[in-house]
Design a protein around this motif. Structure first.
Motif, PDB file in Angstrom:
ATOM      1  N   VAL A  10       0.866  -1.175   0.000  1.00 32.02           N
ATOM      2  CA  VAL A  10       0.000   0.000   0.000  1.00 32.02           C
ATOM      3  C   VAL A  10       0.904   1.227   0.000  1.00 32.02           C
ATOM      4  CG1 VAL A  10      -1.859   1.197   1.196  1.00 32.02           C
ATOM      5  CG2 VAL A  10      -1.686  -1.305   1.361  1.00 32.02           C
ATOM      6  N   LEU A  11       0.739   2.091  -0.986  1.00 33.17           N
ATOM      7  CA  LEU A  11       1.590   3.278  -1.108  1.00 33.17           C
ATOM      8  C   LEU A  11       0.962   4.476  -0.409  1.00 33.17           C
ATOM      9  CD1 LEU A  11       2.492   2.942  -4.886  1.00 33.17           C
ATOM     10  CD2 LEU A  11       3.899   2.294  -2.932  1.00 33.17           C
ATOM     11  N   GLY A  12       1.747   5.176   0.414  1.00 33.60           N
ATOM     12  CA  GLY A  12       1.298   6.422   1.041  1.00 33.60           C
ATOM     13  C   GLY A  12       0.069   6.276   1.909  1.00 33.60           C
ATOM     14  N   VAL A  13      -0.012   5.217   2.715  1.00 35.27           N
ATOM     15  CA  VAL A  13      -1.196   4.963   3.528  1.00 35.27           C
ATOM     16  C   VAL A  13      -1.490   6.139   4.470  1.00 35.27           C
ATOM     17  CG1 VAL A  13      -0.007   3.670   5.352  1.00 35.27           C
ATOM     18  CG2 VAL A  13      -2.411   3.217   4.907  1.00 35.27           C
ATOM     19  N   HIS A  14      -2.712   6.583   4.493  1.00 33.83           N
ATOM     20  CA  HIS A  14      -3.175   7.702   5.332  1.00 33.83           C
ATOM     21  C   HIS A  14      -2.313   8.952   5.128  1.00 33.83           C
ATOM     22  CE1 HIS A  14      -5.997   5.045   7.242  1.00 33.83           C
ATOM     23  NE2 HIS A  14      -5.044   4.261   7.683  1.00 33.83           N
ATOM     24  N   GLY A  15      -1.851   9.171   3.905  1.00 29.55           N
ATOM     25  CA  GLY A  15      -1.030  10.348   3.619  1.00 29.55           C
ATOM     26  C   GLY A  15       0.415  10.203   4.053  1.00 29.55           C
ATOM     27  N   GLY A  16       0.834   9.001   4.385  1.00 30.81           N
ATOM     28  CA  GLY A  16       2.219   8.746   4.801  1.00 30.81           C
ATOM     29  C   GLY A  16       3.133   8.648   3.600  1.00 30.81           C
ATOM     30  N   SER A  17       4.280   7.982   3.794  1.00 31.68           N
ATOM     31  CA  SER A  17       5.255   7.853   2.718  1.00 31.68           C
ATOM     32  C   SER A  17       5.795   6.434   2.668  1.00 31.68           C
ATOM     33  CB  SER A  17       6.396   8.846   2.933  1.00 31.68           C
ATOM     34  OG  SER A  17       7.027   8.595   4.171  1.00 31.68           O
ATOM     35  N   GLY A  18       6.294   6.067   1.507  1.00 32.51           N
ATOM     36  CA  GLY A  18       6.850   4.736   1.329  1.00 32.51           C
ATOM     37  C   GLY A  18       5.755   3.685   1.181  1.00 32.51           C
ATOM     38  N   VAL A  19       6.189   2.436   1.241  1.00 40.90           N
ATOM     39  CA  VAL A  19       5.291   1.300   1.069  1.00 40.90           C
ATOM     40  C   VAL A  19       4.962   0.701   2.427  1.00 40.90           C
ATOM     41  CG1 VAL A  19       5.072  -1.028   0.098  1.00 40.90           C
ATOM     42  CG2 VAL A  19       6.275   0.757  -1.181  1.00 40.90           C
ATOM     43  N   MET A  20       3.669   0.448   2.672  1.00 43.91           N
ATOM     44  CA  MET A  20       3.258  -0.329   3.831  1.00 43.91           C
ATOM     45  C   MET A  20       2.951  -1.722   3.312  1.00 43.91           C
ATOM     46  SD  MET A  20       0.000   0.018   6.454  1.00 43.91           S
ATOM     47  CE  MET A  20      -1.233  -0.662   5.339  1.00 43.91           C
ATOM     48  N   TYR A  21       3.603  -2.727   3.888  1.00 47.77           N
ATOM     49  CA  TYR A  21       3.303  -4.119   3.573  1.00 47.77           C
ATOM     50  C   TYR A  21       2.228  -4.557   4.555  1.00 47.77           C
ATOM     51  CZ  TYR A  21       7.698  -3.495   1.176  1.00 47.77           C
ATOM     52  OH  TYR A  21       8.698  -3.019   0.369  1.00 47.77           O
ATOM     53  N   TRP A  22       1.152  -5.154   4.041  1.00 44.98           N
ATOM     54  CA  TRP A  22      -0.003  -5.437   4.889  1.00 44.98           C
ATOM     55  C   TRP A  22      -0.664  -6.731   4.464  1.00 44.98           C
ATOM     56  CZ3 TRP A  22      -5.206  -6.085   3.809  1.00 44.98           C
ATOM     57  CH2 TRP A  22      -6.089  -5.995   4.890  1.00 44.98           C
ATOM     58  N   THR A  23      -1.029  -7.539   5.456  1.00 50.44           N
ATOM     59  CA  THR A  23      -1.857  -8.705   5.191  1.00 50.44           C
ATOM     60  C   THR A  23      -2.765  -8.957   6.381  1.00 50.44           C
ATOM     61  OG1 THR A  23      -1.866 -10.995   4.392  1.00 50.44           O
ATOM     62  CG2 THR A  23      -0.225 -10.443   6.049  1.00 50.44           C
ATOM     63  N   ARG A  24      -3.990  -9.325   6.098  1.00 50.94           N
ATOM     64  CA  ARG A  24      -4.955  -9.668   7.148  1.00 50.94           C
ATOM     65  C   ARG A  24      -4.861 -11.173   7.357  1.00 50.94           C
ATOM     66  NH1 ARG A  24     -10.817  -7.337   8.556  1.00 50.94           N
ATOM     67  NH2 ARG A  24      -9.454  -5.793   9.463  1.00 50.94           N
ATOM     68  N   VAL A  25      -4.421 -11.560   8.539  1.00 46.82           N
ATOM     69  CA  VAL A  25      -4.217 -12.972   8.859  1.00 46.82           C
ATOM     70  C   VAL A  25      -5.546 -13.635   9.210  1.00 46.82           C
ATOM     71  CG1 VAL A  25      -2.993 -14.573  10.378  1.00 46.82           C
ATOM     72  CG2 VAL A  25      -1.873 -12.464   9.627  1.00 46.82           C
ATOM     73  N   ALA A  26      -6.406 -12.931   9.927  1.00 42.96           N
ATOM     74  CA  ALA A  26      -7.717 -13.468  10.306  1.00 42.96           C
ATOM     75  C   ALA A  26      -8.709 -12.316  10.352  1.00 42.96           C
ATOM     76  CB  ALA A  26      -7.646 -14.153  11.668  1.00 42.96           C
ATOM     77  N   THR A  27      -9.960 -12.622  10.053  1.00 38.59           N
ATOM     78  CA  THR A  27     -11.015 -11.621  10.166  1.00 38.59           C
ATOM     79  C   THR A  27     -11.934 -12.005  11.313  1.00 38.59           C
ATOM     80  OG1 THR A  27     -12.603 -12.732   8.729  1.00 38.59           O
ATOM     81  CG2 THR A  27     -10.995 -11.290   7.658  1.00 38.59           C
ATOM     82  N   GLY A  28     -12.801 -11.097  11.675  1.00 41.41           N
ATOM     83  CA  GLY A  28     -13.748 -11.362  12.747  1.00 41.41           C
ATOM     84  C   GLY A  28     -14.625 -12.574  12.486  1.00 41.41           C
ATOM     85  N   SER A  29     -14.805 -12.908  11.219  1.00 38.13           N
ATOM     86  CA  SER A  29     -15.633 -14.079  10.905  1.00 38.13           C
ATOM     87  C   SER A  29     -14.948 -15.389  11.294  1.00 38.13           C
ATOM     88  CB  SER A  29     -15.992 -14.101   9.422  1.00 38.13           C
ATOM     89  OG  SER A  29     -14.830 -14.214   8.633  1.00 38.13           O
ATOM     90  N   HIS A  30     -13.675 -15.333  11.638  1.00 40.77           N
ATOM     91  CA  HIS A  30     -12.962 -16.528  12.088  1.00 40.77           C
ATOM     92  C   HIS A  30     -13.047 -16.729  13.596  1.00 40.77           C
ATOM     93  CE1 HIS A  30     -10.505 -15.700   8.318  1.00 40.77           C
ATOM     94  NE2 HIS A  30     -11.047 -16.895   8.105  1.00 40.77           N
ATOM     95  N   LEU A  31     -13.628 -15.777  14.325  1.00 40.73           N
ATOM     96  CA  LEU A  31     -13.601 -15.790  15.784  1.00 40.73           C
ATOM     97  C   LEU A  31     -14.994 -15.565  16.366  1.00 40.73           C
ATOM     98  CD1 LEU A  31     -10.523 -13.434  15.955  1.00 40.73           C
ATOM     99  CD2 LEU A  31     -10.474 -15.883  16.427  1.00 40.73           C
ATOM    100  N   HIS A  32     -15.232 -16.037  17.573  1.00 45.58           N
ATOM    101  CA  HIS A  32     -16.509 -15.812  18.247  1.00 45.58           C
ATOM    102  C   HIS A  32     -16.594 -14.415  18.850  1.00 45.58           C
ATOM    103  CE1 HIS A  32     -18.347 -19.792  18.116  1.00 45.58           C
ATOM    104  NE2 HIS A  32     -17.145 -20.299  18.310  1.00 45.58           N
ATOM    105  N   GLY A  33     -15.476 -13.847  19.254  1.00 46.21           N
ATOM    106  CA  GLY A  33     -15.456 -12.563  19.942  1.00 46.21           C
ATOM    107  C   GLY A  33     -15.698 -11.392  19.011  1.00 46.21           C
TER     108      GLY A  33
END
Length: 139
Positions: free
Chosen positions: A15-38
């Motif tokens: 992700v480039l310039g996330v929230h107006g920042g600089s450089g590259v943010m490397y991001w991955t969602r490992v689990a979502t709320g649908s994987h958990l009861h809480g």
């Protein structure tokens, strides 16, 4: 019933310039709320190369817990800057204004756990991670 989720960070999105920042943010969602009861929104892995940063931003529907794995950086939380390194934990409350940047010579990596506050939880349908029966095995 138990579920095992195995996530990997080697196929993270860039992700480039996330929230107006600089450089590259490397991001991955490992689990979502649908994987958990809480009342979890998700578990994510985030990284910035040296000099990379996420700009100041606010979350209106989740609170976050950040756990730092590698590197050194600075977190700005509601106008106050804090140094972070492996083992640091940062809590970003609902509506807090926060940013993160890598100030060190190596990649800054951390895990983000997003949770819903009570007002959001009340509006959600009941959570149930899966409808699979225990006798089914995924291959």
């Amino acid at each position: 019933m138990s579920t095992v989720i195995i996530g990997h960070t080697d196929n993270a999105g860039e992700v480039l310039g996330v929230h107006g920042g600089s450089g590259v943010m490397y991001w991955t969602r490992v689990a979502t709320g649908s994987h958990l009861h809480g009342d979890w929104d998700g578990v994510e892995w985030v990284a910035f190369d040296p000099g990379g940063r996420a700009g100041l931003h606010t979350h209106s529907h989740t609170e976050e817990i950040w756990y730092f794995l590698r590197g050194t950086g600075v977190i700005e939380l509601d106008g106050v800057r804090h140094d972070v390194s492996p083992g640091s934990i940062v809590l970003t409350p609902l509506h807090s204004r926060h940013a993160a940047w890598n100030t060190g010579p190596e990649r800054l990596e951390y895990v983000v756990i997003e949770v819903f506050p009570p007002d959001i939880t009340k509006a959600l349908p009941p959570r149930k991670p899966t409808d699979e029966h225990e006798d089914k095995v995924a291959i």
